[in-house]
Design an enzyme around this catalytic site. Structure first.
Site, PDB file in Angstrom:
ATOM      1  N   LYS A   9       0.815  -1.217   0.000  1.00 34.71           N
ATOM      2  CA  LYS A   9       0.000   0.000   0.000  1.00 34.71           C
ATOM      3  C   LYS A   9       0.854   1.276   0.000  1.00 34.71           C
ATOM      4  O   LYS A   9       2.068   1.230   0.265  1.00 34.71           O
ATOM      5  CB  LYS A   9      -0.942  -0.036   1.202  1.00 34.71           C
ATOM      6  CG  LYS A   9      -1.988  -1.154   1.118  1.00 34.71           C
ATOM      7  CD  LYS A   9      -2.982  -1.070   2.271  1.00 34.71           C
ATOM      8  CE  LYS A   9      -4.037  -2.155   2.180  1.00 34.71           C
ATOM      9  NZ  LYS A   9      -5.037  -2.065   3.276  1.00 34.71           N
ATOM     10  N   TYR A  49     -12.821  -1.672  -3.330  1.00 39.91           N
ATOM     11  CA  TYR A  49     -13.293  -1.813  -1.949  1.00 39.91           C
ATOM     12  C   TYR A  49     -14.815  -1.639  -1.832  1.00 39.91           C
ATOM     13  O   TYR A  49     -15.308  -1.320  -0.748  1.00 39.91           O
ATOM     14  CB  TYR A  49     -12.580  -0.807  -1.047  1.00 39.91           C
ATOM     15  CG  TYR A  49     -11.165  -1.219  -0.665  1.00 39.91           C
ATOM     16  CD1 TYR A  49     -10.936  -2.376   0.063  1.00 39.91           C
ATOM     17  CD2 TYR A  49     -10.067  -0.436  -1.009  1.00 39.91           C
ATOM     18  CE1 TYR A  49      -9.648  -2.754   0.431  1.00 39.91           C
ATOM     19  CE2 TYR A  49      -8.770  -0.807  -0.645  1.00 39.91           C
ATOM     20  CZ  TYR A  49      -8.576  -1.975   0.076  1.00 39.91           C
ATOM     21  OH  TYR A  49      -7.312  -2.349   0.442  1.00 39.91           O
ATOM     22  N   ASN A 112      -2.142   0.094   6.864  1.00 43.33           N
ATOM     23  CA  ASN A 112      -1.613  -1.198   7.309  1.00 43.33           C
ATOM     24  C   ASN A 112      -0.719  -1.888   6.278  1.00 43.33           C
ATOM     25  O   ASN A 112      -0.553  -3.095   6.317  1.00 43.33           O
ATOM     26  CB  ASN A 112      -2.749  -2.108   7.792  1.00 43.33           C
ATOM     27  CG  ASN A 112      -3.708  -2.491   6.683  1.00 43.33           C
ATOM     28  OD1 ASN A 112      -3.622  -1.964   5.580  1.00 43.33           O
ATOM     29  ND2 ASN A 112      -4.613  -3.402   6.978  1.00 43.33           N
ATOM     30  N   HIS A 115      -2.241  -5.608   1.555  1.00 41.07           N
ATOM     31  CA  HIS A 115      -3.566  -6.214   1.382  1.00 41.07           C
ATOM     32  C   HIS A 115      -3.375  -7.640   0.898  1.00 41.07           C
ATOM     33  O   HIS A 115      -2.415  -7.935   0.199  1.00 41.07           O
ATOM     34  CB  HIS A 115      -4.380  -5.442   0.330  1.00 41.07           C
ATOM     35  CG  HIS A 115      -5.605  -6.187  -0.127  1.00 41.07           C
ATOM     36  ND1 HIS A 115      -6.765  -6.193   0.603  1.00 41.07           N
ATOM     37  CD2 HIS A 115      -5.818  -6.992  -1.212  1.00 41.07           C
ATOM     38  CE1 HIS A 115      -7.669  -6.952  -0.024  1.00 41.07           C
ATOM     39  NE2 HIS A 115      -7.116  -7.441  -1.130  1.00 41.07           N
ATOM     40  N   GLU A 126     -10.295 -10.226  -7.678  1.00 43.33           N
ATOM     41  CA  GLU A 126      -9.362  -9.102  -7.501  1.00 43.33           C
ATOM     42  C   GLU A 126      -8.245  -9.152  -8.547  1.00 43.33           C
ATOM     43  O   GLU A 126      -7.824  -8.113  -9.071  1.00 43.33           O
ATOM     44  CB  GLU A 126      -8.809  -9.117  -6.070  1.00 43.33           C
ATOM     45  CG  GLU A 126      -9.895  -8.826  -5.044  1.00 43.33           C
ATOM     46  CD  GLU A 126      -9.445  -8.909  -3.591  1.00 43.33           C
ATOM     47  OE1 GLU A 126      -8.267  -9.215  -3.325  1.00 43.33           O
ATOM     48  OE2 GLU A 126     -10.296  -8.664  -2.707  1.00 43.33           O
TER      49      GLU A 126
HETATM   50  P1  CMP Z   1      -7.472  -4.587   3.622  1.00 40.34           P
HETATM   51  O1  CMP Z   1      -6.988  -5.978   3.835  1.00 40.34           O
HETATM   52  O2  CMP Z   1      -6.897  -3.855   2.470  1.00 40.34           O
HETATM   53  O3  CMP Z   1      -9.060  -4.639   3.445  1.00 40.34           O
HETATM   54  C1  CMP Z   1      -9.911  -3.607   3.863  1.00 40.34           C
HETATM   55  C2  CMP Z   1      -9.178  -2.510   4.564  1.00 40.34           C
HETATM   56  O4  CMP Z   1      -9.986  -1.641   5.318  1.00 40.34           O
HETATM   57  C3  CMP Z   1      -8.241  -3.124   5.579  1.00 40.34           C
HETATM   58  O5  CMP Z   1      -7.183  -3.759   4.933  1.00 40.34           O
HETATM   59  C4  CMP Z   1      -7.894  -1.925   6.437  1.00 40.34           C
HETATM   60  O6  CMP Z   1      -6.821  -1.200   5.897  1.00 40.34           O
HETATM   61  C5  CMP Z   1      -9.160  -1.087   6.324  1.00 40.34           C
HETATM   62  N1  CMP Z   1      -9.889  -1.102   7.592  1.00 40.34           N
HETATM   63  C6  CMP Z   1     -10.521  -2.139   8.135  1.00 40.34           C
HETATM   64  N2  CMP Z   1     -11.085  -1.780   9.306  1.00 40.34           N
HETATM   65  C7  CMP Z   1     -10.789  -0.466   9.480  1.00 40.34           C
HETATM   66  C8  CMP Z   1     -11.093   0.473  10.488  1.00 40.34           C
HETATM   67  N3  CMP Z   1     -11.821   0.121  11.564  1.00 40.34           N
HETATM   68  N4  CMP Z   1     -10.632   1.728  10.342  1.00 40.34           N
HETATM   69  C9  CMP Z   1      -9.908   2.069   9.245  1.00 40.34           C
HETATM   70  N5  CMP Z   1      -9.593   1.210   8.248  1.00 40.34           N
HETATM   71  C10 CMP Z   1     -10.026  -0.043   8.387  1.00 40.34           C
END
Ligand code: CMP
Length: 137
Positions: A9, A49, A112, A115, A126
């Site tokens: 990311k 998303y 984070n 993904h 995807e």
């Molecule tokens: P990802 O695996 O990319 O899939 C969905 C994303 O939403 C997840 O990683 C997080 O980065 C984001 N996400 C999930 N829960 C939260 C939250 N409570 N607050 C902010 N971002 C979130």
């Protein structure tokens, strides 16, 4: 063999962590079958998303995914979907196991660093979304 879809990311790309994350990925036994550095458009991020569109963090998530370049990946190994999620660690880096990618490189639940698809079915969807007809066999 199974394939999964992964993203390094924008937070990790901005911190020059592409090489470190790819090194962990290859050491964990994944073959890279497709890879692209790109900056997502808002439309691409919203489409990708869409399943989270009703969530309160959706706007923040789309904003973040478009803020700079990211690396899109097709990864392959046995049991790739589950193994990649294990290699990344928990979505919230505060809960991620020692040695996992998110424990080492992620800042927060929202930012984070990586993904991974959550099922083989979603991996196929995807991969087709970002690599239509573009994956080495
Ligand atoms: P990802 O695996 O990319 O899939 C969905 C994303 O939403 C997840 O990683 C997080 O980065 C984001 N996400 C999930 N829960 C939260 C939250 N409570 N607050 C902010 N971002 C979130």
């Amino acid at each position: 063999m199974e394939q999964t879809f992964a993203i390094i990311k924008p937070d990790a790309v901005a911190k020059n962590q592409i090489g470190d994350i790819l090194a962990v990925t290859e050491a964990a036994g994944f073959k890279i079958r497709a890879m692209q550095l790109t900056q997502m458009t808002r439309k691409q991020a919203e489409g990708f998303y869409a399943v989270h569109s009703a969530r309160p963090f959706f706007g923040e998530l789309v904003e973040f995914m478009c803020e700079g370049p990211c690396v899109l990946l097709c990864l392959e190994r046995e049991d790739a979907v589950a193994k990649w999620r294990e290699t990344m660690g928990a979505t919230n880096p505060a809960n991620a196991a020692e040695g996992t990618i998110r424990k080492r490189f992620a800042e927060s639940m929202g930012r984070n660093c990586s993904h991974g698809s959550d099922s083989a079915e979603n991996a196929a969807i995807e991969l087709a979304y970002f690599f239509p007809g573009n994956i080495l066999q």
